[in-house]
Enzyme design. Structure first.
Site, PDB file in Angstrom:
ATOM      1  N   ARG A  12       0.832  -1.218   0.000  1.00 46.93           N
ATOM      2  CA  ARG A  12       0.000   0.000   0.000  1.00 46.93           C
ATOM      3  C   ARG A  12       0.857   1.255   0.000  1.00 46.93           C
ATOM      4  O   ARG A  12       1.005   1.930  -1.000  1.00 46.93           O
ATOM      5  CB  ARG A  12      -0.944  -0.032   1.204  1.00 46.93           C
ATOM      6  CG  ARG A  12      -2.111   0.972   1.116  1.00 46.93           C
ATOM      7  CD  ARG A  12      -1.770   2.374   1.509  1.00 46.93           C
ATOM      8  NE  ARG A  12      -1.287   2.512   2.878  1.00 46.93           N
ATOM      9  CZ  ARG A  12      -0.863   3.656   3.388  1.00 46.93           C
ATOM     10  NH1 ARG A  12      -0.827   4.766   2.646  1.00 46.93           N
ATOM     11  NH2 ARG A  12      -0.412   3.709   4.635  1.00 46.93           N
ATOM     12  N   CYS A 237       4.493   9.277   1.650  1.00 43.94           N
ATOM     13  CA  CYS A 237       3.180   9.902   1.516  1.00 43.94           C
ATOM     14  C   CYS A 237       3.120  10.815   0.294  1.00 43.94           C
ATOM     15  O   CYS A 237       3.911  11.753   0.185  1.00 43.94           O
ATOM     16  CB  CYS A 237       2.855  10.709   2.775  1.00 43.94           C
ATOM     17  SG  CYS A 237       1.247  11.514   2.690  1.00 43.94           S
TER      18      CYS A 237
END
Length: 301
Positions: A12, A237
């Site tokens: 992920r 991120c």
């Protein structure tokens, strides 16, 4: 010494911002390699809007492919109530909900205020308990924000208190931009653990400034026993400028195993998984252990 639990987030967090497509079969094989290495808790995907994170558009297909993996404790990130409604259709061990410790990051990352985010989470928590799915509440930018700078510890602790009282199953503390230092980790994590009590606490570290391992060991000394890492250190991120590079799973496993702190992970098999993760990424492998191994191999040629 107490053993630790490793949660690998490379399928992920490691792949979510990759510019080249990574197909379901490749993600499936990555998860398989992690399981073979002894890592059973894996954050495999996220139920975010495909327009925001196209790489995660295949969440349904991937989870269907993994549905027969009995020893896999699959975790999926969800950003909102709609994401949970999609996630609940699958056999998940846990859903991971994220809120930032600052308003600006929360708005840019999720499109909600902290209070709006909390309100939605409480609704998800209620539904998840009915569905028998565990919840983790992760606090992003706990050590520093790319938009607001320094983050007051009390802003993090206030969120931790609320989710603890609400009955969350796990609490995550994230150094989203890799700005934490050992003294800060020691200070914040001891306070978080005191509030959390018997609720498990995890730490998610980035190695942006080369302090990932040092901070991980400081967290261990403070009492943390769950660590979120990414094979080969891939990822970061997409909404945090300069936040490239999660702490590499293989580096942390190497550290703990050399210190006789059990991880339950086969390092050699993990290195294979890390190599595979790196092959799916446009970044060079970031784990330090793999670089050392390759230099040693060249020296023996």
């Amino acid at each position: 010494m107490d053993g630790v639990t490793i949660i690998d987030v490379s399928p992920r967090d490691g792949l979510q911002n990759e510019p080249k497509p990574v197909d379901v079969e490749q993600k499936f094989q990555l998860v398989n390699k992690l399981i073979a290495a002894g890592i059973y808790k894996v954050e495999v995907t996220s139920f975010v809007h495909p327009a925001k994170v196209p790489q995660m558009a295949d969440a349904n297909e991937l989870l269907q492919a993994l549905s027969d993996k009995e020893n896999l404790e699959a975790i999926a990130l969800i950003p909102n109530l709609k994401g949970y409604e999609r996630a609940r259709e699958h056999r998940l061990s846990e859903v991971n909900w994220i809120s930032a410790a600052t308003e600006t990051f929360n708005e840019k990352n999720i499109g909600m205020s902290i209070e709006e985010n909390m309100s939605q989470f409480l609704r998800v928590l209620e539904e998840a308990k009915k569905d028998g799915i565990k919840t983790c509440f992760s606090v992003a930018v706990s050590f520093g924000c790319p938009y607001e700078g320094a983050v007051d510890e009390e802003d993090v602790l206030q969120i931790v208190r609320r989710v603890k009282e609400a009955g969350v199953d796990r609490i995550g503390i994230a150094d989203t931009i890799g700005i934490a230092t050992p003294d800060h980790v020691d200070s914040l994590m001891k306070k978080v653990l005191a509030i959390a009590g018997d609720t498990p606490v995890a730490i998610h570290l980035h190695d942006t400034r080369g302090l990932g391992l040092t901070n991980a060991y400081e967290a261990y000394k403070a009492g943390v026993r769950i660590f979120e890492t990414s094979a080969s250190g891939i990822g970061g991120c997409p909404f945090a400028p300069g936040a490239a590079g999660n702490l590499a799973t293989e580096d942390l496993v190497y550290l703990f195993e050399r210190m006789n702190i059990s991880t339950g992970v086969d390092l050699q098999k993990l290195l294979g998984a890390a190599d595979y993760a790196a092959s799916l990424s446009t970044k060079n492998p970031l784990g330090r252990i793999r670089h050392v191994e390759k230099q040693r191999e060249k020296g023996n040629e």
